[in-house]
Design a protein around this motif. Structure first.
Motif, PDB file in Angstrom:
ATOM      1  N   GLN A 166      -0.241  -0.909 -17.465  1.00 27.42           N
ATOM      2  CA  GLN A 166       0.610   0.191 -17.046  1.00 27.42           C
ATOM      3  C   GLN A 166       0.725   1.240 -17.789  1.00 27.42           C
ATOM      4  N   TYR A 167       0.302   1.250 -18.924  1.00 26.62           N
ATOM      5  CA  TYR A 167       0.242   2.231 -19.992  1.00 26.62           C
ATOM      6  C   TYR A 167      -0.834   2.667 -20.702  1.00 26.62           C
ATOM      7  N   ALA A 168      -1.213   3.761 -21.033  1.00 28.77           N
ATOM      8  CA  ALA A 168      -2.369   4.173 -21.657  1.00 28.77           C
ATOM      9  C   ALA A 168      -2.066   5.309 -22.725  1.00 28.77           C
ATOM     10  N   LYS A 169      -2.602   5.491 -23.903  1.00 23.73           N
ATOM     11  CA  LYS A 169      -2.494   6.379 -24.914  1.00 23.73           C
ATOM     12  C   LYS A 169      -3.504   7.706 -24.668  1.00 23.73           C
ATOM     13  N   ILE A 170      -2.743   8.760 -25.088  1.00 22.96           N
ATOM     14  CA  ILE A 170      -3.683  10.032 -24.870  1.00 22.96           C
ATOM     15  C   ILE A 170      -3.305  10.848 -26.120  1.00 22.96           C
ATOM     16  N   THR A 171      -4.111  11.786 -26.538  1.00 21.88           N
ATOM     17  CA  THR A 171      -4.067  12.689 -27.548  1.00 21.88           C
ATOM     18  C   THR A 171      -3.199  13.937 -26.937  1.00 21.88           C
ATOM     19  N   GLU A 172      -2.236  14.395 -27.613  1.00 23.73           N
ATOM     20  CA  GLU A 172      -1.323  15.453 -26.945  1.00 23.73           C
ATOM     21  C   GLU A 172      -1.080  16.545 -28.022  1.00 23.73           C
TER      22      GLU A 172
END
Length: 269
Positions: A166-172
């Motif tokens: 359900q979740y995924a991490k990304i660079t912001e």
């Protein structure tokens, strides 16, 4: 000016990278410029795309300096990628207005249009959505966890999302955001900071607020520059660096998704 990534005798796909930012000294020194960063991330032969035998041509246009393809040339391209930028997507500078017109032309021609950060916002604006300063205020820099939409539209390029938790991490790295997605868009992801982290319009428009193309060292260099210029505080920069030591984005997933979007031929199930 146009820079071509490869010889063009027999290309099966052609893409235009529209750079809305100027190369930093660090990216020039280490990567030879953002052109190489994007082509390495999204081009054939990059990480895990499975398309190493496909011949591609990538052209670069420095949109921030007013360099854009002519509207008559839109048909020459399979897709367009619009980069991040230190500028505001809602500003009325001439190059931004011209970029909006190009987006509209590319979408009308059903070309693939991928917007990253500023690009995500300018695509939203061009298609009638609303963008502005982050409603929760301040910078969002570091690794952000996105919540994927419970229901996804039937486009094949989204297969990577269907197999994802359900979740995924990304660079912001941004302080503006999409306030309201364009009419007819599907919001694909959100976060506790930003309501529209990712959206699509049909199978030919994709906007991502984060930076799939960023490596950790690029973000660290950017954080140092923002801190040195006093755009962000030293303590904020140190918090970001500590977070980067503790966690990392799901970069391979994001690259797979972007490549699938740019290269998938079938439109839907």
């Amino acid at each position: 000016m146009k820079i071509v990534a490869a010889d063009e005798p027999r290309t099966s796909r052609r893409y235009a990278l529209l750079l809305a930012a100027r190369d930093s000294e660090y990216v020039l020194k280490v990567y030879g410029g953002y052109f190489n960063v994007f082509v390495s991330a999204f081009g054939s032969g990059g990480d895990g795309d499975g398309n190493g035998d496909v011949c591609e041509t990538w052209d670069m246009f420095r949109a921030v300096d007013g360099e854009l393809p002519d509207l008559d040339d839109v048909g020459r391209y399979d897709g367009f990628v619009i980069s991040g930028s230190p500028y505001d997507a809602y500003a009325d500078e001439l190059w931004i207005l011209r970029l909006c017109l190009l987006v509209q032309g590319a979408v009308a021609a059903r070309k693939r249009v991928l917007g990253i950060c500023f690009g995500h916002q300018v695509v939203c604006r061009a298609l009638g959505g609303r963008v502005g300063k982050a409603r929760r205020g301040g910078w969002d820099i570091g690794i952000r966890e996105m919540a994927m939409a419970a229901t996804l539209p039937p486009w094949r390029f989204l297969d990577a999302l269907r197999d994802l938790p359900q979740y995924a991490k990304i660079t912001e790295c941004h302080q503006d955001e999409v306030w309201e997605a364009p009419l007819g868009a599907d919001v694909l992801a959100s976060s506790d900071k930003t309501g529209v982290e990712m959206f699509c319009v049909g199978d030919h428009v994709l906007g991502i607020q984060g930076h799939p193309e960023y490596t950790g060292d690029i973000l660290l260099s950017l954080v140092d520059r923002l801190s040195t210029s006093q755009t962000i505080t030293v303590s904020f920069a140190e918090d970001v660096k500590r977070q980067l030591e503790a966690t990392s984005p799901d970069r391979e997933f994001w690259l797979k998704l972007c490549k699938s979007f740019l290269k998938t031929e079938e439109s839907y199930y």
